[in-house]
Design a protein around this motif. Structure first.
Motif, PDB file in Angstrom:
ATOM      1  N   ASN A   1       1.175 -10.957   1.682  1.00 57.36           N
ATOM      2  CA  ASN A   1       2.840 -10.273   1.573  1.00 57.36           C
ATOM      3  C   ASN A   1       3.090 -11.425   0.781  1.00 57.36           C
ATOM      4  OD1 ASN A   1       3.346 -12.298   3.203  1.00 57.36           O
ATOM      5  ND2 ASN A   1       4.466 -11.189   4.775  1.00 57.36           N
TER       6      ASN A   1
ATOM      7  N   THR B   1       2.959  -5.102  -5.990  1.00 60.90           N
ATOM      8  CA  THR B   1       3.435  -4.363  -5.557  1.00 60.90           C
ATOM      9  C   THR B   1       5.437  -4.940  -5.576  1.00 60.90           C
ATOM     10  OG1 THR B   1       4.564  -4.457  -3.753  1.00 60.90           O
ATOM     11  CG2 THR B   1       2.711  -3.081  -4.233  1.00 60.90           C
TER      12      THR B   1
ATOM     13  N   LYS C   1      -4.228   0.512  -6.646  1.00 60.17           N
ATOM     14  CA  LYS C   1      -2.952   1.438  -6.544  1.00 60.17           C
ATOM     15  C   LYS C   1      -3.527   2.255  -5.009  1.00 60.17           C
ATOM     16  CE  LYS C   1      -0.466   1.624 -10.463  1.00 60.17           C
ATOM     17  NZ  LYS C   1      -1.371   1.868 -11.882  1.00 60.17           N
TER      18      LYS C   1
ATOM     19  N   TYR D   1      -2.622   1.636   2.548  1.00 56.69           N
ATOM     20  CA  TYR D   1      -1.578   0.694   3.607  1.00 56.69           C
ATOM     21  C   TYR D   1      -0.183   0.947   3.450  1.00 56.69           C
ATOM     22  CZ  TYR D   1       1.198  -3.569   3.883  1.00 56.69           C
ATOM     23  OH  TYR D   1       2.304  -4.371   4.542  1.00 56.69           O
ATOM     24  N   VAL D   2       0.074   1.800   3.024  1.00 56.94           N
ATOM     25  CA  VAL D   2       1.664   2.877   3.277  1.00 56.94           C
ATOM     26  C   VAL D   2       1.702   3.427   3.824  1.00 56.94           C
ATOM     27  CG1 VAL D   2       3.580   3.598   2.359  1.00 56.94           C
ATOM     28  CG2 VAL D   2       2.857   2.366   0.623  1.00 56.94           C
ATOM     29  N   GLU D   3       0.579   4.064   3.916  1.00 61.09           N
ATOM     30  CA  GLU D   3       0.287   4.957   5.154  1.00 61.09           C
ATOM     31  C   GLU D   3      -0.184   5.145   6.427  1.00 61.09           C
ATOM     32  OE1 GLU D   3       0.722   8.552   4.417  1.00 61.09           O
ATOM     33  OE2 GLU D   3       1.570   7.717   3.018  1.00 61.09           O
TER      34      GLU D   3
ATOM     35  N   TYR E   1      -3.138   0.853  -1.859  1.00 63.88           N
ATOM     36  CA  TYR E   1      -1.687  -0.159  -2.013  1.00 63.88           C
ATOM     37  C   TYR E   1      -1.309   1.538  -0.635  1.00 63.88           C
ATOM     38  CZ  TYR E   1       2.938  -0.695  -1.685  1.00 63.88           C
ATOM     39  OH  TYR E   1       4.826  -1.314  -1.504  1.00 63.88           O
ATOM     40  N   ASN E   2      -1.980   2.394  -1.677  1.00 69.13           N
ATOM     41  CA  ASN E   2      -1.130   3.829  -0.781  1.00 69.13           C
ATOM     42  C   ASN E   2      -2.011   3.884   0.955  1.00 69.13           C
ATOM     43  OD1 ASN E   2       0.319   4.808  -3.161  1.00 69.13           O
ATOM     44  ND2 ASN E   2      -1.103   6.251  -3.516  1.00 69.13           N
TER      45      ASN E   2
ATOM     46  N   VAL F   1       2.083   0.926   6.592  1.00 68.65           N
ATOM     47  CA  VAL F   1       3.691   0.447   6.812  1.00 68.65           C
ATOM     48  C   VAL F   1       4.276   1.483   8.045  1.00 68.65           C
ATOM     49  CG1 VAL F   1       5.482   0.558   5.734  1.00 68.65           C
ATOM     50  CG2 VAL F   1       4.075  -0.768   4.840  1.00 68.65           C
ATOM     51  N   LYS F   2       3.681   2.624   7.948  1.00 71.32           N
ATOM     52  CA  LYS F   2       3.996   3.965   8.476  1.00 71.32           C
ATOM     53  C   LYS F   2       4.050   4.217  10.216  1.00 71.32           C
ATOM     54  CE  LYS F   2       5.488   6.148   4.756  1.00 71.32           C
ATOM     55  NZ  LYS F   2       4.872   7.979   3.711  1.00 71.32           N
TER      56      LYS F   2
ATOM     57  N   SER G   1       7.466  -5.213  -3.839  1.00 69.83           N
ATOM     58  CA  SER G   1       7.908  -5.929  -2.602  1.00 69.83           C
ATOM     59  C   SER G   1       7.370  -6.794  -1.993  1.00 69.83           C
ATOM     60  CB  SER G   1       7.816  -4.535  -1.977  1.00 69.83           C
ATOM     61  OG  SER G   1       6.463  -4.410  -0.978  1.00 69.83           O
TER      62      SER G   1
END
Lengths: 169, 141
Positions: free
Chosen positions: A30, A108, A130, A136-138, A133-134, A141-142, A110
């Protein structure tokens, strides 16, 4: 003009024979340098212990970003070397290759940095990063039970990542 | 319209011994080129530490958004690196040829002190010819 013959001074390791054995390891950091994820699939050589290895990797990336921002031949106005760059500010690198590995990097907006170390003959992995990263977000993060800034321990994320990385030809 | 932006040669301790700019907008002053050269020397060494496999010899190619950096390290530790446009081909051969020029016109020069900045006229002349020829060859496609 006489160019050198084809003999290699630094030979590269043999290409992976089994499909899906291309990736060596992955790091996710991060913006504060905390290593959120480290996973290795094929790492015969460990030079340093885990903590130092993460710090060294983060430091290398920080310095390389500083170097590329300063060396950028297309922009005239640049800050001084060593000044921390904001994500997206200044020219950033996306990969480097040595004779034994290729490191692909993505940052990214962020400040999440994704690093994938693979065999040197791998092509451009920006789209793969990429997609990671998606993932990771799904999955991370969610996830309402995940505290940002701590190492990731989501089962689903690990499985999906593992499956996806093994599919990189 | 340059394919090659600049060329650096660094000695085995990381000191800059030769720098030539071939037309980049981001020209740096001497102090900055020295800093950048030393920084590259250190990054090259650190990248060997992070290798997952034995036998790493350091970074050969760095790809950034606006430029590519090709690096050639001789067996004695002298590094030659060139900053060029992304996707420029045959830089490895050019670097090996520049290494040949270095051995012929710099190392065989009896007045040249090892590891010191290069001030050899014949090296400069032949280097310009090599880069010029390369530029013409690249633009001719």
């Amino acid at each position: 003009m006489q160019f050198f013959g084809g003999s290699d001074i630094s030979p590269s390791p043999p290409a992976p024979t089994a499909p899906g054995n291309n990736a060596h390891m992955i790091y996710v950091f991060n913006r504060n340098g905390v290593c959120l994820l480290y996973k290795e699939w094929n790492r015969p050589l460990h030079t340093l212990n885990a903590q130092q290895d993460h710090k060294l990797m983060f430091g290398l990336l920080f310095s390389l970003k500083s170097l590329t921002a300063k060396m950028d031949p297309t922009s005239a106005e640049k800050g001084n070397l060593g000044v921390p760059q904001l994500p997206g500010q200044g020219c950033s690198f996306h990969s480097f290759r040595t004779n034994t590995y290729k490191l692909s990097f993505m940052e990214t907006p962020s400040g999440i940095k994704i690093i994938l170390v693979t065999h040197p003959k791998t092509g451009d992995l920006r789209d793969f990063l990429k997609y990671i990263y998606n993932l990771y977000v799904e999955y991370v993060v969610k996830n309402p039970l995940y505290t940002p800034g701590t190492p990731v321990s989501c089962e689903l994320f690990n499985t999906a990542l593992d499956q996806y990385v093994r599919s990189i030809a | 319209m340059a394919a090659i932006y600049s060329l650096y040669i660094i000695n085995k301790s990381g000191g800059l011994i030769f720098y030539k700019d071939y037309g980049s907008a981001g020209r740096m002053d001497t102090n900055d080129t020295l800093r950048v050269a030393s920084l590259w020397h250190s990054m090259h060494a650190i990248s060997q530490q992070l290798s997952p496999v034995l036998g790493c010899a350091g970074i050969e190619l760095l790809e950034a958004d606006n430029f590519d950096l090709h690096c050639f390290q001789s067996l004695t530790g002298t590094k030659f690196f060139v900053v060029c446009e992304p996707g420029t081909l045959h830089m490895e051969n050019l670097l090996k040829y520049i290494y040949e020029l270095y051995t012929d016109y710099v190392l065989k020069n009896p007045f040249y002190e090892m590891e010191m900045p290069i001030r050899c006229e014949l090296f400069d002349i032949n280097l310009s010819q090599a880069i010029q020829k390369d530029r013409v060859a690249l633009l001719g496609r």
